[in-house]
Motif scaffolding. Structure first.
Motif, PDB file in Angstrom:
ATOM      1  N   THR A  66       5.947 -29.028 -37.166  1.00 40.98           N
ATOM      2  CA  THR A  66       4.501 -28.888 -37.002  1.00 40.98           C
ATOM      3  C   THR A  66       3.836 -30.251 -37.105  1.00 40.98           C
ATOM      4  O   THR A  66       4.242 -31.094 -37.906  1.00 40.98           O
ATOM      5  CB  THR A  66       3.913 -27.905 -38.046  1.00 40.98           C
ATOM      6  OG1 THR A  66       2.523 -27.725 -37.808  1.00 40.98           O
ATOM      7  CG2 THR A  66       4.116 -28.402 -39.457  1.00 40.98           C
ATOM      8  N   TYR A 115      -5.435 -24.733 -37.240  1.00 40.46           N
ATOM      9  CA  TYR A 115      -5.632 -24.313 -38.621  1.00 40.46           C
ATOM     10  C   TYR A 115      -5.814 -25.521 -39.525  1.00 40.46           C
ATOM     11  O   TYR A 115      -4.927 -26.368 -39.639  1.00 40.46           O
ATOM     12  CB  TYR A 115      -4.467 -23.451 -39.110  1.00 40.46           C
ATOM     13  CG  TYR A 115      -4.588 -22.015 -38.664  1.00 40.46           C
ATOM     14  CD1 TYR A 115      -5.528 -21.170 -39.263  1.00 40.46           C
ATOM     15  CD2 TYR A 115      -3.801 -21.507 -37.643  1.00 40.46           C
ATOM     16  CE1 TYR A 115      -5.667 -19.851 -38.851  1.00 40.46           C
ATOM     17  CE2 TYR A 115      -3.925 -20.193 -37.228  1.00 40.46           C
ATOM     18  CZ  TYR A 115      -4.870 -19.372 -37.836  1.00 40.46           C
ATOM     19  OH  TYR A 115      -5.011 -18.071 -37.423  1.00 40.46           O
ATOM     20  N   ALA A 149       0.958 -14.945 -44.186  1.00 41.15           N
ATOM     21  CA  ALA A 149       2.291 -15.437 -43.819  1.00 41.15           C
ATOM     22  C   ALA A 149       3.091 -15.515 -45.111  1.00 41.15           C
ATOM     23  O   ALA A 149       3.045 -16.518 -45.826  1.00 41.15           O
ATOM     24  CB  ALA A 149       2.204 -16.801 -43.142  1.00 41.15           C
ATOM     25  N   LEU A 195       6.677 -20.883 -41.369  1.00 40.02           N
ATOM     26  CA  LEU A 195       6.115 -21.493 -40.162  1.00 40.02           C
ATOM     27  C   LEU A 195       6.355 -20.612 -38.938  1.00 40.02           C
ATOM     28  O   LEU A 195       5.538 -20.591 -38.018  1.00 40.02           O
ATOM     29  CB  LEU A 195       6.702 -22.884 -39.952  1.00 40.02           C
ATOM     30  CG  LEU A 195       6.379 -23.906 -41.042  1.00 40.02           C
ATOM     31  CD1 LEU A 195       7.099 -25.223 -40.774  1.00 40.02           C
ATOM     32  CD2 LEU A 195       4.868 -24.139 -41.150  1.00 40.02           C
ATOM     33  N   LEU A 207       3.584 -18.158 -39.172  1.00 36.60           N
ATOM     34  CA  LEU A 207       2.329 -18.788 -38.752  1.00 36.60           C
ATOM     35  C   LEU A 207       2.260 -18.916 -37.231  1.00 36.60           C
ATOM     36  O   LEU A 207       1.195 -18.699 -36.633  1.00 36.60           O
ATOM     37  CB  LEU A 207       2.197 -20.167 -39.397  1.00 36.60           C
ATOM     38  CG  LEU A 207       0.931 -20.948 -39.035  1.00 36.60           C
ATOM     39  CD1 LEU A 207      -0.317 -20.219 -39.510  1.00 36.60           C
ATOM     40  CD2 LEU A 207       0.992 -22.357 -39.618  1.00 36.60           C
ATOM     41  N   ASP A 208       3.382 -19.245 -36.614  1.00 36.82           N
ATOM     42  CA  ASP A 208       3.412 -19.339 -35.156  1.00 36.82           C
ATOM     43  C   ASP A 208       3.079 -17.996 -34.523  1.00 36.82           C
ATOM     44  O   ASP A 208       2.358 -17.925 -33.515  1.00 36.82           O
ATOM     45  CB  ASP A 208       4.785 -19.820 -34.696  1.00 36.82           C
ATOM     46  CG  ASP A 208       4.828 -20.163 -33.217  1.00 36.82           C
ATOM     47  OD1 ASP A 208       3.863 -20.780 -32.719  1.00 36.82           O
ATOM     48  OD2 ASP A 208       5.828 -19.818 -32.556  1.00 36.82           O
ATOM     49  N   LEU A 210       1.185 -15.652 -35.929  1.00 36.74           N
ATOM     50  CA  LEU A 210      -0.235 -15.388 -36.176  1.00 36.74           C
ATOM     51  C   LEU A 210      -1.134 -16.185 -35.233  1.00 36.74           C
ATOM     52  O   LEU A 210      -2.114 -15.666 -34.693  1.00 36.74           O
ATOM     53  CB  LEU A 210      -0.583 -15.725 -37.627  1.00 36.74           C
ATOM     54  CG  LEU A 210       0.029 -14.837 -38.712  1.00 36.74           C
ATOM     55  CD1 LEU A 210      -0.266 -15.417 -40.092  1.00 36.74           C
ATOM     56  CD2 LEU A 210      -0.503 -13.410 -38.613  1.00 36.74           C
ATOM     57  N   ARG A 211      -0.812 -17.458 -35.040  1.00 37.66           N
ATOM     58  CA  ARG A 211      -1.686 -18.306 -34.222  1.00 37.66           C
ATOM     59  C   ARG A 211      -1.578 -17.973 -32.743  1.00 37.66           C
ATOM     60  O   ARG A 211      -2.437 -18.360 -31.952  1.00 37.66           O
ATOM     61  CB  ARG A 211      -1.374 -19.785 -34.459  1.00 37.66           C
ATOM     62  CG  ARG A 211      -0.140 -20.299 -33.766  1.00 37.66           C
ATOM     63  CD  ARG A 211       0.203 -21.715 -34.132  1.00 37.66           C
ATOM     64  NE  ARG A 211       1.222 -22.216 -33.218  1.00 37.66           N
ATOM     65  CZ  ARG A 211       1.054 -23.241 -32.401  1.00 37.66           C
ATOM     66  NH1 ARG A 211      -0.082 -23.912 -32.385  1.00 37.66           N
ATOM     67  NH2 ARG A 211       2.033 -23.629 -31.597  1.00 37.66           N
ATOM     68  N   VAL A 236      -5.952 -17.648 -43.360  1.00 38.71           N
ATOM     69  CA  VAL A 236      -4.538 -17.335 -43.547  1.00 38.71           C
ATOM     70  C   VAL A 236      -4.095 -17.849 -44.912  1.00 38.71           C
ATOM     71  O   VAL A 236      -4.363 -18.995 -45.270  1.00 38.71           O
ATOM     72  CB  VAL A 236      -3.665 -17.963 -42.448  1.00 38.71           C
ATOM     73  CG1 VAL A 236      -2.182 -17.770 -42.746  1.00 38.71           C
ATOM     74  CG2 VAL A 236      -3.999 -17.369 -41.083  1.00 38.71           C
ATOM     75  N   MET A 245      -0.588 -18.547 -46.830  1.00 39.42           N
ATOM     76  CA  MET A 245       0.861 -18.657 -46.726  1.00 39.42           C
ATOM     77  C   MET A 245       1.438 -18.620 -48.140  1.00 39.42           C
ATOM     78  O   MET A 245       0.936 -19.296 -49.034  1.00 39.42           O
ATOM     79  CB  MET A 245       1.253 -19.963 -46.024  1.00 39.42           C
ATOM     80  CG  MET A 245       0.626 -20.142 -44.658  1.00 39.42           C
ATOM     81  SD  MET A 245       0.994 -21.774 -43.937  1.00 39.42           S
ATOM     82  CE  MET A 245       2.721 -21.568 -43.489  1.00 39.42           C
ATOM     83  N   LEU A 251      -5.274 -21.672 -45.264  1.00 40.15           N
ATOM     84  CA  LEU A 251      -5.618 -22.236 -43.965  1.00 40.15           C
ATOM     85  C   LEU A 251      -6.856 -21.551 -43.430  1.00 40.15           C
ATOM     86  O   LEU A 251      -7.076 -20.365 -43.663  1.00 40.15           O
ATOM     87  CB  LEU A 251      -4.477 -22.021 -42.952  1.00 40.15           C
ATOM     88  CG  LEU A 251      -3.074 -22.501 -43.325  1.00 40.15           C
ATOM     89  CD1 LEU A 251      -2.086 -22.116 -42.219  1.00 40.15           C
ATOM     90  CD2 LEU A 251      -3.041 -23.987 -43.598  1.00 40.15           C
TER      91      LEU A 251
END
Length: 359
Positions: free
Chosen positions: A205, A215, A279, A321, A324-325, A327-328, A337, A339, A353
């Motif tokens: 990332t 984010y 997350a 992560l 998160l990928d 979710l985004r 968010v 985590m 985030l």
């Protein structure tokens, strides 16, 4: 210019890249290897654990269906680690930089998280060289933190971005498939659980100064209960790294997770009900059930965490992560968010985030 409550001036997650080795189904792994690996009186217990793991498919750079490494010495596993991790890291880093619209030479700090292999020169040096980063690029290697390492890594790179005003890159790369332990006539539930859950992945990332969509990292926090340090271990042995995983881990999480999350949110004038994206590291189904119960979440709140466990397995540090990928990538990404990840210590990490969109 970026809008969003509380995100002004904060580092932003501007790019993310995923690299995965070949996949196999949990059922094929069981019938093709682990059913014999956990033979005798252990087999029935192991079959139940595999069936109830929540994992449907997972990845293996060193696939036991093709190659049995369980008797390999640690030295041989470490040589293989570099062979497999380097191309995966390149792929993840390249995709993250492309996603962020940056070149490798733009990176001011490169941080690498990994607990499944050690080489010197390390992945940080070799990837910086091979990807064309500047010779002045600063580097950090974060090792032996296990499943929660992505969040202190995120904290380190976001602090650099905030202080220096330059982009930073975080790579989490884990090859748990290298650490299948030798078979044993003795029932070892901890090894069965770890072999039923863990998987391989690399996720990178890119964080940039404020002013881009993505984010924003509002805060990273942690709590460690050192009285339970023996509940989760990762020991270097002559035949790879051996997981120690107490069944009491969910109890420890239950004692700390609500206080950690509530304190984090309260400092930003928020409550649990206002968080629309979660997350949560899927250390296993019991872990997710405990977090859901202690935070009073609806079942759908952790749907993406459960789906990630089913699709990818527990990939150690890259896993949050991967969530998160997911979710985004939603048509309408969640605005706030949290985590959460857990590991040796016992340690709980949390990150807040907030999505910052262009005006």
């Amino acid at each position: 210019m970026v809008s969003g409550d509380g995100t002004s001036g904060l580092p932003v997650i501007a790019g993310l890249g995923v690299a995965l080795p070949p996949r196999a189904t949990q059922s094929d792994l069981w019938t093709g290897f682990f059913a014999e690996h956990f033979g005798g009186t252990t087999r029935a217990l192991a079959e139940r654990i595999f069936a109830n793991s929540g994992v449907v498919t997972r990845q293996a750079a060193v696939n036991p269906l093709l190659e049995d490494v369980s008797a390999w010495p640690t030295e041989r596993r470490m040589r293989r680690y570099l062979v497999e991790a380097l191309p995966l890291g390149k792929e993840a880093v390249g995709r993250a930089l492309t996603d962020a619209g940056l070149a490798a030479g733009d990176v001011g700090l490169f941080a690498v998280c990994s607990c499944t292999g050690y080489v010197t020169p390390g992945l940080d040096i070799l990837l910086a060289r091979d990807m064309g980063m500047s010779t002045a690029t600063q580097r950090i290697f974060i090792g032996h933190m296990g499943c929660y390492a992505a969040l202190p890594g995120l904290g380190a790179v976001s602090d650099f971005v905030a202080a220096r005003g330059r982009p930073a890159l975080l790579l989490c790369a884990e090859l748990t498939s290298l650490h299948i332990q030798p078979s044993s006539a003795r029932v070892d539930t901890q090894q069965i659980v770890s072999h039923a859950l863990f998987s391989d992945a690399a996720v990178a990332t890119v964080l940039t100064p404020a002013g881009r969509p993505g984010y924003a990292v509002r805060e990273v926090v942690a709590v460690t209960d050192t009285s339970t340090a023996d509940h989760m271990t990762w020991d270097v042995t002559e035949t790879g790294f051996r997981m120690g995983l107490s069944p009491r881990v969910p109890e420890v999480l239950a004692a700390h997770v609500r206080g950690l999350v509530e304190d984090l949110l309260a400092r930003h004038g928020l409550g649990i009900a206002e968080v629309d994206g979660w997350a949560v590291h899927p250390g296993g189904p019991r872990i997710l059930n405990v977090v859901e119960r202690e935070l009073g979440l609806a079942p759908e709140a952790l749907a993406d965490s459960r789906a990630t466990l089913a699709e990818y397995g527990n990939c150690s540090s890259p896993t949050v992560l991967l969530i998160l990928d997911r979710l985004r990538s939603m048509p309408v990404p969640p605005r706030l968010v949290v985590m959460l990840a857990f590991g040796p210590g016992l340690t709980l990490y949390a990150t807040l985030l907030e999505f910052a969109a262009p005006c």
